[in-house]
Design an enzyme around this catalytic site. Structure first.
Site, PDB file in Angstrom:
ATOM      1  N   ARG A 238       0.862  -1.184   0.000  1.00 24.96           N
ATOM      2  CA  ARG A 238       0.000   0.000   0.000  1.00 24.96           C
ATOM      3  C   ARG A 238       0.895   1.229   0.000  1.00 24.96           C
ATOM      4  O   ARG A 238       1.943   1.254   0.681  1.00 24.96           O
ATOM      5  CB  ARG A 238      -0.887   0.041   1.257  1.00 24.96           C
ATOM      6  CG  ARG A 238      -2.093  -0.870   1.202  1.00 24.96           C
ATOM      7  CD  ARG A 238      -3.150  -0.396   0.189  1.00 24.96           C
ATOM      8  NE  ARG A 238      -4.324  -1.226   0.133  1.00 24.96           N
ATOM      9  CZ  ARG A 238      -4.493  -2.269  -0.694  1.00 24.96           C
ATOM     10  NH1 ARG A 238      -3.542  -2.609  -1.536  1.00 24.96           N
ATOM     11  NH2 ARG A 238      -5.629  -2.949  -0.696  1.00 24.96           N
ATOM     12  N   GLU A 267      -3.812   7.386  -4.891  1.00 21.93           N
ATOM     13  CA  GLU A 267      -4.145   6.674  -6.129  1.00 21.93           C
ATOM     14  C   GLU A 267      -5.551   7.052  -6.574  1.00 21.93           C
ATOM     15  O   GLU A 267      -6.426   7.178  -5.718  1.00 21.93           O
ATOM     16  CB  GLU A 267      -4.140   5.158  -5.893  1.00 21.93           C
ATOM     17  CG  GLU A 267      -2.817   4.596  -5.545  1.00 21.93           C
ATOM     18  CD  GLU A 267      -2.860   3.074  -5.397  1.00 21.93           C
ATOM     19  OE1 GLU A 267      -1.925   2.504  -4.849  1.00 21.93           O
ATOM     20  OE2 GLU A 267      -3.871   2.450  -5.833  1.00 21.93           O
ATOM     21  N   HIS A 285      -1.179  -0.080  -9.857  1.00 21.06           N
ATOM     22  CA  HIS A 285      -1.852  -0.958  -8.884  1.00 21.06           C
ATOM     23  C   HIS A 285      -2.502  -2.151  -9.584  1.00 21.06           C
ATOM     24  O   HIS A 285      -3.734  -2.274  -9.635  1.00 21.06           O
ATOM     25  CB  HIS A 285      -2.889  -0.177  -8.065  1.00 21.06           C
ATOM     26  CG  HIS A 285      -3.232  -0.873  -6.776  1.00 21.06           C
ATOM     27  ND1 HIS A 285      -3.614  -0.227  -5.640  1.00 21.06           N
ATOM     28  CD2 HIS A 285      -3.232  -2.188  -6.441  1.00 21.06           C
ATOM     29  CE1 HIS A 285      -3.851  -1.095  -4.673  1.00 21.06           C
ATOM     30  NE2 HIS A 285      -3.621  -2.311  -5.152  1.00 21.06           N
TER      31      HIS A 285
HETATM   32  C1  DGY Z   1      -5.742  -5.988  -2.809  1.00 21.35           C
HETATM   33  O1  DGY Z   1      -6.396  -7.002  -3.050  1.00 21.35           O
HETATM   34  O2  DGY Z   1      -5.672  -5.485  -1.697  1.00 21.35           O
HETATM   35  C2  DGY Z   1      -5.087  -5.350  -3.971  1.00 21.35           C
HETATM   36  O3  DGY Z   1      -4.108  -4.478  -3.609  1.00 21.35           O
HETATM   37  C3  DGY Z   1      -6.134  -4.649  -4.802  1.00 21.35           C
HETATM   38  O4  DGY Z   1      -6.511  -3.499  -4.143  1.00 21.35           O
END
Ligand code: DGY
Length: 319
Positions: A238, A267, A285
């Site tokens: 993240r 994002e 992402h």
């Molecule tokens: C998750 O599954 O957390 C991925 O990062 C998609 O947001």
């Protein structure tokens, strides 16, 4: 009678088919805003819904949803966009989709790692501009991956899958996790309980921990300075784990050899300064973005909804 559910985003076709078979499902053709989701939930008296990470389920949102909603399943492993405590207090199940995206997210970490170490972006730029000049044996050199020490911050399922792949590339693994793993999962990796103590060993650092209050800005000026010079930095976890301004300073100063980033502090409006660095390999992402995995995530979310609406505790309940 089928239960009324919402998929307020553009679900993969196979997921939409299954949702229509099992439920009385309303499936949007775009990602709805949270206000639109609330309005639709009232209109349809929805009993459950699948959401995606941009659709934040806060205490206020939970209060505005109709009483009919009993379960909200995020199609993601990360659940930093869900207020678990508020949902628990209200008796609404929240679920995520662990396991099914582990392999693909670890693959993206390796994609970033290899491209950052081996100058993937610059090589592509050279080819895109019509390569004509030969390079000498001392030009455009990358970092050899084999033999390097990879530090993994967050050794859950995805961290372990990254370690497995990196072992295949001949890398040595060190890791920092809240708990030490048992030997069969540790597989010879060296455990550090303290990130600060691990960082000086990390020629390459990969973040694989969830976005929480505890991990916010865990990578900052102070921790970046602890890395060896010319380290490579990878993030598929993240963006909130990283103080991006500090990361940019470490790139500008030459402290880092390169970085590979799939996630960002803001994002999708990511900091455009990052794209000015030719040694930074960026992806939007996309950790879980394969057909198979996105289908599996959707199926898993629907299974969780089905379990909750059949009176069971869903397998991936977050409380
Ligand atoms: C998750 O599954 O957390 C991925 O990062 C998609 O947001």
């Amino acid at each position: 009678m089928k239960h009324s559910i919402l998929l307020p985003y553009r679900a993969p076709q196979n997921v939409a088919i299954l949702a229509n078979q099992r439920f009385d499902a309303v499936i949007a053709d775009r990602e709805l805003t949270i206000d639109e989701v609330i309005a639709l939930a009232h209109e349809k008296q929805a009993r459950g819904m699948v959401v995606v990470p941009k659709q934040k389920i806060t205490k206020e949102v939970l209060e505005k949803l109709p009483e009919s909603v009993k379960v909200i399943a995020t199609s993601s492993v990360g659940f930093d966009h869900l207020d678990v405590a508020a949902a628990k207090a209200r008796g609404v199940y929240l679920t995520n989709t662990p396991d099914v995206l582990t392999e693909c997210t670890a693959d993206i970490a390796m994609l970033l790692l290899l491209n950052a170490c081996r100058r993937g972006r610059e090589y592509m730029e050279i080819m895109d501009s019509g390569w004509r000049k030969s390079y000498s044996q001392s030009e455009m050199l990358g970092v050899k991956v084999s033999g390097k020490t990879l530090g993994i911050y967050g050794m859950g399922r995805i961290g372990q899958a990254v370690a497995d792949r990196a072992r295949g590339f001949g890398m040595k693994i060190v890791y920092c996790n809240r708990r030490r793993l048992p030997p069969e999962l540790e597989k010879g990796a060296t455990y550090f309980s303290d990130l600060h103590e691990m960082l000086p060993h990390c020629q390459i650092l990969s973040l694989n921990a969830p976005g929480t209050a505890e991990t916010k800005h865990i990578i900052n000026d102070e921790t970046l300075a602890l890395l060896p010079n010319n380290a490579v930095f990878i993030n598929v976890a993240r963006g909130t784990l990283v103080d991006e301004a500090a990361l940019i300073r470490a790139l500008k100063s030459g402290k880092l050899f390169a970085a590979g980033l799939d996630v960002f502090e803001n994002e999708p409006a990511y900091n455009l300064e990052l794209k000015e660095f030719h040694n930074v390999f960026l992806t939007p992402h996309m950790g879980s973005a394969t057909q198979e995995t996105r289908d599996a995530m959707g199926y898993r979310a629907l299974e969780n909804i089905e379990q909750a609406l059949n009176g069971q505790r869903p397998q991936d309940s977050l409380w």
